[in-house]
Motif scaffolding. Structure first.
Motif, PDB file in Angstrom:
ATOM      1  N   ARG A  14       0.824  -1.228   0.000  1.00 16.52           N
ATOM      2  CA  ARG A  14       0.000   0.000   0.000  1.00 16.52           C
ATOM      3  C   ARG A  14       0.848   1.263   0.000  1.00 16.52           C
ATOM      4  NH1 ARG A  14      -4.802   0.576   3.899  1.00 16.52           N
ATOM      5  NH2 ARG A  14      -3.330  -0.043   5.513  1.00 16.52           N
ATOM      6  N   ALA A  15       2.017   1.175   0.667  1.00 13.66           N
ATOM      7  CA  ALA A  15       2.889   2.352   0.692  1.00 13.66           C
ATOM      8  C   ALA A  15       3.484   2.610  -0.690  1.00 13.66           C
ATOM      9  CB  ALA A  15       3.994   2.160   1.719  1.00 13.66           C
ATOM     10  N   ALA A  33      -5.197  -0.631 -11.489  1.00 14.27           N
ATOM     11  CA  ALA A  33      -4.867   0.463 -12.415  1.00 14.27           C
ATOM     12  C   ALA A  33      -3.497   1.056 -12.061  1.00 14.27           C
ATOM     13  CB  ALA A  33      -5.939   1.543 -12.355  1.00 14.27           C
ATOM     14  N   LEU A  34      -3.289   1.276 -10.773  1.00 17.77           N
ATOM     15  CA  LEU A  34      -2.027   1.894 -10.333  1.00 17.77           C
ATOM     16  C   LEU A  34      -0.816   1.028 -10.670  1.00 17.77           C
ATOM     17  CD1 LEU A  34      -3.132   3.370  -6.892  1.00 17.77           C
ATOM     18  CD2 LEU A  34      -1.987   4.667  -8.686  1.00 17.77           C
ATOM     19  N   MET A  35      -0.992  -0.295 -10.600  1.00 13.83           N
ATOM     20  CA  MET A  35       0.141  -1.200 -10.830  1.00 13.83           C
ATOM     21  C   MET A  35       0.720  -1.061 -12.231  1.00 13.83           C
ATOM     22  SD  MET A  35      -0.270  -4.808  -8.885  1.00 13.83           S
ATOM     23  CE  MET A  35      -1.986  -4.897  -8.472  1.00 13.83           C
ATOM     24  N   ARG A  36      -0.121  -0.640 -13.170  1.00 12.68           N
ATOM     25  CA  ARG A  36       0.343  -0.566 -14.570  1.00 12.68           C
ATOM     26  C   ARG A  36       0.908   0.803 -14.944  1.00 12.68           C
ATOM     27  NH1 ARG A  36      -4.438  -3.765 -15.212  1.00 12.68           N
ATOM     28  NH2 ARG A  36      -5.674  -1.899 -15.517  1.00 12.68           N
ATOM     29  N   LEU A  37       0.878   1.755 -13.992  1.00 10.17           N
ATOM     30  CA  LEU A  37       1.231   3.132 -14.352  1.00 10.17           C
ATOM     31  C   LEU A  37       2.680   3.493 -14.030  1.00 10.17           C
ATOM     32  CD1 LEU A  37      -1.973   4.939 -12.995  1.00 10.17           C
ATOM     33  CD2 LEU A  37      -1.503   4.247 -15.351  1.00 10.17           C
ATOM     34  N   SER A  38       3.206   4.460 -14.781  1.00 15.44           N
ATOM     35  CA  SER A  38       4.525   5.014 -14.473  1.00 15.44           C
ATOM     36  C   SER A  38       4.376   5.970 -13.292  1.00 15.44           C
ATOM     37  CB  SER A  38       5.063   5.773 -15.685  1.00 15.44           C
ATOM     38  OG  SER A  38       4.238   6.914 -15.902  1.00 15.44           O
TER      39      SER A  38
END
Lengths: 459, 132
Positions: free
Chosen positions: A124-125, B37-42
């Motif tokens: 999460r961090a 979604a966040l995992m795929r972003l720069s």
């Protein structure tokens, strides 16, 4: 990949700095277990690295990796020399009877829970860059300014712009974030968040080994699991606020004060003092929490004799001196802020004490927190019920200093709410109570561990 | 009931509450979607994700247009302190000042201030005014 290597270099330097300081100040006195010393090395190392950065700024030396590492060389060498003389690292190798036993099913579950929560906090961090309000407004903006200037500009409050959030806050966290940027070589407000879960891990390790001194392994694992799984504690390992750092510094400083009261080994008192100093350098509330440590030490040293009495007096005087230096420095720098009780004069203090009508708001907010499982699970409910059913025991033997500390902090924070000069105090209370309770949460968990250790905690 | 049983019951309640509040945000707030979604972003796209794509786009446009170490004031984020703080953070080393060189207007069309003229515009309601 370069990012990971540079971040690892930062971590190694922090750990080596902390390890050196601990080895020097504890000088051949084996009072810590290896994982406990490693956990404290991180907290102490990062804390002192930020003090080093403040000194570098004072002497107008820019923040560079070379400057930050070079300053520690004498400490590394001294620590290695002590290690060589001691023929070891001065670690505690005490083995308890149940150390060699196989882990029971509940113990395995607790270990799984702790590892899961640590992994979840790291995830999460590191999934989101710094974005929460205080994380950005109070800490990250200063960290960015320090990094871009390679120093703390003497007029840094001016260069930050007009609406500065809490300019009077101590600089441990902004400087810690800047130290990561210096090692990375660029501003990465995602990687910098590694600081917070590492404090979370350190806090859990320290709690485990402190409880282990008093209780069986399964109890130590159980109470470490409880702390790890409290949602509010875990959340603060991910959002970029300084409250978790303060909670770890304060709790550890209190734990070692407690062990000193019990075992009277001076090294514990030195350790408590070091960590108290870092409390003051982390958040303004650190002054209050350190004052609680001084109060507890004062109550106990009255019955001590000779050397212990002298050490206790030095401990209190040294903490008082640090607090005074900190307050005077803030006043000299003009960092007194409207709405901050530290800046009140005597007549304002007495005038503010008439805010009795705030008590219902304070009690209401405490009640919301205590019975809010979303943030706290049922830790406060357990604590309140256990306290009421064990009222006499709470003021006996080892539990007494812990009970007194908890009551002192609760009383002190309530008092702060009563005398705080802000007009919109209800909003202030609703926004800060949860954080204040977090500051001594590990102490509450230790209190429960100490209470239940005499009962049968094999589960 | 002995202490051991009380502790066992408390642990069971604890674990149930722990599991509940661990899982609930994934259903209630749709954390799965957010995290996946966040995992795929720069890194920069992550900043845009948390600050809001529109606002972050405007911040990038503004910082690219006014250059470093300029003074500015943001118009249009008065009611959104979090976005305002994020903008101040991302715009640094440009500095928020009371008497600025630039006025960064966000989400308000047709704003005019005496002594300021249009400098650059991203859209009809996202533009920069400069001191004349």
């Amino acid at each position: 990949m370069t990012n990971i290597i540079r971040l690892s270099a930062w971590f190694i330097v922090v750990m080596a700095s902390g390890w050196s300081i601990l080895t020097i100040v504890l000088y051949r006195r084996p009072i810590l277990f290896l994982p406990e010393k490693l956990a404290l090395s991180y907290c102490v190392g990062l804390g002192f690295m930020t003090i080093e950065m403040a000194l570098l700024s004072f002497f107008k030396i820019p923040f560079t990796i070379a400057a930050m590492v070079f300053a520690w060389l004498p400490f590394f060498i001294a620590a290695m020399a002590i290690g060589y003389i001691s023929k070891g690292m001065g670690l505690l190798h005490r083995k308890a009877e149940d150390d060699g036993n196989r882990f029971s099913l509940p113990e395995r579950f607790f270990i799984f829970g702790i590892i899961f929560e640590v992994g979840y906090a790291l995830f999460r961090a590191l999934i989101k860059p710094l974005e929460a309000y205080d994380a950005i407004a109070i800490y990250a903006l200063k960290a960015k300014a320090f990094y871009l200037a390679s120093s703390i500009p003497h007029d840094f409050l001016k260069v930050l712009g007009d609406p500065i959030s809490h300019p009077e806050y101590p600089l441990l966290l902004p400087l810690a974030e800047s130290s990561v940027y210096v090692f990375l070589g660029y501003l990465n407000d995602l990687s910098v968040k590694i600081i917070f879960p590492l404090y979370y891990i350190a806090g859990l390790v320290v709690l485990y080994f402190v409880v282990r001194r008093f209780a069986v392994r399964s109890a130590a694992l159980l109470f470490t699991f409880l702390l790890a799984t409290i949602p509010h504690f875990n959340e603060h390992a991910t959002i970029g606020y300084a409250d978790l750092l303060l909670a770890v510094y304060y709790s550890a400083s209190f734990f070692y004060l407690l062990i000193w009261i019990r075992e009277r080994k001076a090294a514990f008192l030195i350790l408590s003092f070091l960590l108290s100093a870092l409390c003051i350098w982390t958040k303004t509330e650190g002054i209050l929490l350190t004052s609680v440590n001084m109060t507890i030490a004062f109550i106990y040293i009255l019955r001590f004799k000779k050397d212990d009495l002298r050490r206790g007096i030095i401990y209190i005087a040294a903490n008082a001196a640090l607090i005074s230096v900190f307050l005077v420095t803030k006043r000299l720098l003009g960092l007194q802020v409207h709405g901050n009780i530290v800046g009140l004069n005597l007549s304002e203090w007495f005038g503010s004490m008439m805010n009795i009508k705030r008590i219902p708001f304070v009690l209401y907010e405490f009640q919301i927190q205590f019975f809010g499982p979303k943030k706290w699970n049922i830790i406060w409910i357990i604590f309140i019920v256990a306290f009421l059913f064990n009222f006499r025991k709470a003021f006996m033997e080892t539990l007494r200093p812990v009970t007194l500390a908890i009551l002192c902090i609760l009383g002190a924070y309530t008092f702060v709410y009563l005398i705080a000069p802000q007009e919109a105090i209800e909003w202030q209370i609703s926004k800060t109570t949860g954080r204040f309770l977090l500051h001594f949460l590990p102490v509450v968990v230790l209190w429960l561990a100490l209470l239940f250790r005499d009962k049968d905690t094999e589960v | 009931m002995n202490t051991r049983n009380i502790i066992r019951i408390l642990i069971v309640i604890w674990i149930a509450v722990w599991a509940l509040f661990l899982v609930r945000p994934y259903f209630k707030k749709g954390l799965w979607k957010e995290y996946s979604a966040l995992m795929r972003l720069s890194l920069d796209d992550k900043r845009a994700f948390v600050a809001g794509h529109e606002l972050y786009g405007f911040i990038r446009f503004a910082s690219g247009s006014i250059g470093p170490h300029s003074s500015y004031k943001i118009i249009g984020l008065e009611d959104d302190p979090l976005s305002y703080r994020r903008a101040v953070y991302y715009l640094y080393p440009n500095i928020d000042r009371e008497d600025p060189e630039f006025l960064l207007v966000y989400g308000k069309a047709g704003v005019s201030y005496e002594g300021y003229g249009l400098f650059k515009a991203l859209t009809d309601d996202e533009y920069i005014l400069r001191k004349i």
